[in-house]
Design an enzyme around this catalytic site. Structure first.
Site, short mmCIF file in Angstrom:
data_model
loop_
_atom_site.label_atom_id
_atom_site.label_comp_id
_atom_site.label_asym_id
_atom_site.label_seq_id
_atom_site.Cartn_x
_atom_site.Cartn_y
_atom_site.Cartn_z
CE LYS A 183 -51.40 17.35 -29.50
NZ LYS A 183 -50.25 16.75 -28.83
CB CYS A 227 -52.30 11.63 -28.10
SG CYS A 227 -52.00 12.04 -26.37
N1 SAJ Z 1 -47.57 2.59 -31.79
C1 SAJ Z 1 -47.50 1.57 -32.71
N2 SAJ Z 1 -46.48 1.58 -33.61
C2 SAJ Z 1 -45.53 2.56 -33.62
C3 SAJ Z 1 -45.61 3.60 -32.68
C4 SAJ Z 1 -46.64 3.61 -31.77
O1 SAJ Z 1 -48.34 0.66 -32.72
O2 SAJ Z 1 -44.63 2.48 -34.46
C5 SAJ Z 1 -48.67 2.63 -30.81
C6 SAJ Z 1 -48.18 2.57 -29.36
O3 SAJ Z 1 -47.95 1.26 -28.96
C7 SAJ Z 1 -49.33 3.23 -28.64
C8 SAJ Z 1 -49.82 4.28 -29.64
O4 SAJ Z 1 -49.32 3.88 -30.90
O5 SAJ Z 1 -50.37 2.30 -28.40
C9 SAJ Z 1 -49.36 5.69 -29.36
O6 SAJ Z 1 -48.03 5.72 -28.91
P1 SAJ Z 1 -46.97 6.85 -29.28
O7 SAJ Z 1 -45.75 6.59 -28.52
O8 SAJ Z 1 -46.80 6.93 -30.76
O9 SAJ Z 1 -47.67 8.20 -28.87
P2 SAJ Z 1 -48.37 8.79 -27.51
O10 SAJ Z 1 -49.84 8.63 -27.64
O11 SAJ Z 1 -47.71 8.31 -26.29
O12 SAJ Z 1 -47.98 10.34 -27.68
C10 SAJ Z 1 -48.32 11.04 -28.87
C11 SAJ Z 1 -47.06 11.70 -29.40
N3 SAJ Z 1 -47.31 12.22 -30.73
C12 SAJ Z 1 -46.47 11.94 -31.76
O13 SAJ Z 1 -45.49 11.24 -31.65
C13 SAJ Z 1 -46.81 12.58 -33.08
C14 SAJ Z 1 -46.65 12.83 -28.47
O14 SAJ Z 1 -45.57 13.56 -29.00
C15 SAJ Z 1 -47.85 13.78 -28.25
O15 SAJ Z 1 -47.52 14.79 -27.33
C16 SAJ Z 1 -48.98 12.99 -27.68
O16 SAJ Z 1 -49.32 11.97 -28.61
C17 SAJ Z 1 -50.15 13.92 -27.44
O17 SAJ Z 1 -50.33 14.37 -26.29
O18 SAJ Z 1 -50.83 14.29 -28.41
#
Ligand code: SAJ
Length: 433
Positions: free
Chosen positions: A215, A269
């Protein structure tokens, strides 16, 4: 848990993961008791309503409560399967705080009976499931716990992290693959039987420590990849390149997949979990630690650039587009957009306006300010300088004809066709193929 009868389930913690999990398990036909420390949350759910925003969750909770399959309480009652889904924050030194997990463990231990299965879903440092087992074993010397006895234990304990994405939780809860880590292989098999009741994705069994690490690794992987993208965006600013074009082209390589730069990483996360690894192995984590630093410092880079742009256009009225931590949700937890917008608003109180279609009122930090919340159309009519902080669909879909004459700082790369005006800093590479 007998295989011929659906188990009674108790879900401890009714937040973003616990409530959807409780609802999905209830939909699968199990009688579910949801437990939360907040009386308000409990009352809301027992009315068939919800306290969090998530696509389709309201209808599902309403239905399972109405059918008598889900009931909430502040108290843990006996059940066959216990799922612990409480928060694991970190303290000021980035050390994980397991208080809520251990409190839940104490409450569950008090009602355990032989045959019960306890599953931890909260994001946790490696070794937490064993710590939970030790705590419970200390409280219940009358029961045999796995890994501590040679005989078949009375209780099974496993770690099974959630992987769901806010906005797609119900779909991903059922369709994503799951890693199920037992303290012993038998524990993993018992937890597997439970997940099989409602998960359509593949359920892969392993040991609890590997599942805990998996995780953390998943979120650290994304954090490091986003840090690479953010560093590329800063390098591109320096070199006068368009980072979006460079990444688009590089990602045409079949084995390259660079994520997107942005104003930083938010949510609870990806910006948090890597610290659990760093804390567990401080000497061995220079890359993960540095990635965190790069993503955190990107916020300040964005503030500095936006600030310079605003100062360079003293007559321009400024619209900050978005406050959420990512696109198309109303979740502002640890949002870099929110921090950028509030910092700019403090520095230029009379010039900034905020566009955030997912709220009707600005957050607390704007209470004694003159900063206004406006809609997209008002911004297009009344503002000259646009700072794009969130890639909400409603922003992405603004056609070029409506924004061609605006000065734009697009931290999310949502408008690749925007003409290079005063904010422009990159010659466009020629797209091929
Ligand atoms: N972000 C970027 N660039 C990207 C992707 C995301 O800047 O290319 C930023 C987003 O804008 C945001 C942050 O990262 O601020 C996180 O966004 P996210 O959509 O990547 O993830 P979360 O925090 O909504 O959810 C994550 C997910 N983990 C992964 O994709 C590995 C989700 O599957 C998990 O369940 C969740 O964390 C968790 O609960 O741990």
């Amino acid at each position: 848990m007998k295989s011929d009868k659906k188990p009674d389930v108790c879900v401890v913690g009714l937040g973003y993961i616990g409530l959807p999990t409780a609802a999905v398990v209830a939909r699968a036909g199990c009688r579910v008791r949801g437990v939360d420390v907040s009386c308000e949350v409990v009352d809301t759910i027992n009315r068939g309503e919800i306290h969090i925003e998530e696509v389709d969750l309201d209808g599902l909770v309403h239905a399972v409560v109405a059918r008598g399959l889900l009931a909430a309480s502040t108290q843990v009652d006996p059940a066959d399967v216990f799922v612990i889904a409480v928060p694991t924050p970190f303290d000021r030194n980035h050390a994980p705080d397991l208080t809520y997990v251990m409190e839940a463990g104490r409450a569950v231990a008090a009602v355990l009976k032989p045959g019960d299965v306890v599953i931890l879903e909260s994001t946790s440092p490696v070794g937490t499931t064993e710590q939970l087992r030790d705590l419970m074993a200390g409280l219940r010397p009358d029961l045999r716990f796995p890994g501590l006895v040679d005989e078949t234990p009375d209780i099974s304990l496993a770690y099974c992290p959630e992987r769901v994405l806010p906005g797609r939780i119900l779909e991903e809860l059922t369709n994503n693959d799951r890693s199920i880590g037992g303290i012993t292989p038998r524990c993993a098999r018992r937890a597997l039987a439970f997940y099989k009741l409602f998960v359509r994705g593949a359920c892969v069994t392993t040991d609890s420590r590997s599942a805990e690490m998996t995780k953390l690794v998943e979120n650290a992987y994304r954090d490091v990849n986003i840090a690479f993208a953010n560093e590329l965006s800063i390098i591109s600013d320096r070199m006068g390149l368009d980072v979006w074009e460079v990444i688009r082209l590089a990602n045409r390589h079949p084995r390259v997949n660079i994520l997107s730069p942005g104003p930083g990483v938010g949510g609870h996360c990806i910006a948090v979990d890597p610290w659990f690894i760093v804390h567990g192995a401080p000497e061995e984590t220079p890359l993960i630690r540095t990635a965190r630093g790069v993503n955190d410092s990107k916020i300040h880079h964005v503030i500095a650039r936006a600030d310079a742009l605003i100062a360079a256009h003293p007559e321009a009225r400024v619209a900050c587009l978005g406050l959420a931590f990512k696109a198309n949700i109303d979740d502002f937890r640890e949002s870099p957009a929110r921090l950028v917008a509030s910092t700019l608003s403090r520095r230029h109180p009379d010039r900034i306006r905020i566009v955030e279609p997912f709220i009707t009122e600005l957050p607390l930090e704007y209470r004694d300010t003159s900063v206004e919340l406006i809609d997209v159309d008002t911004a297009l009519e009344s503002c000259d300088l646009f700072i794009v902080l969130v890639d909400h669909d409603v922003f992405r879909s603004i056609p070029l004809s409506e924004r061609a004459h605006k000065i734009v700082y697009d931290t999310r790369g949502i408008w690749p066709d925007q003409p290079k005006g005063a904010a422009a800093d990159a010659p466009r590479l020629q797209a091929v193929g």
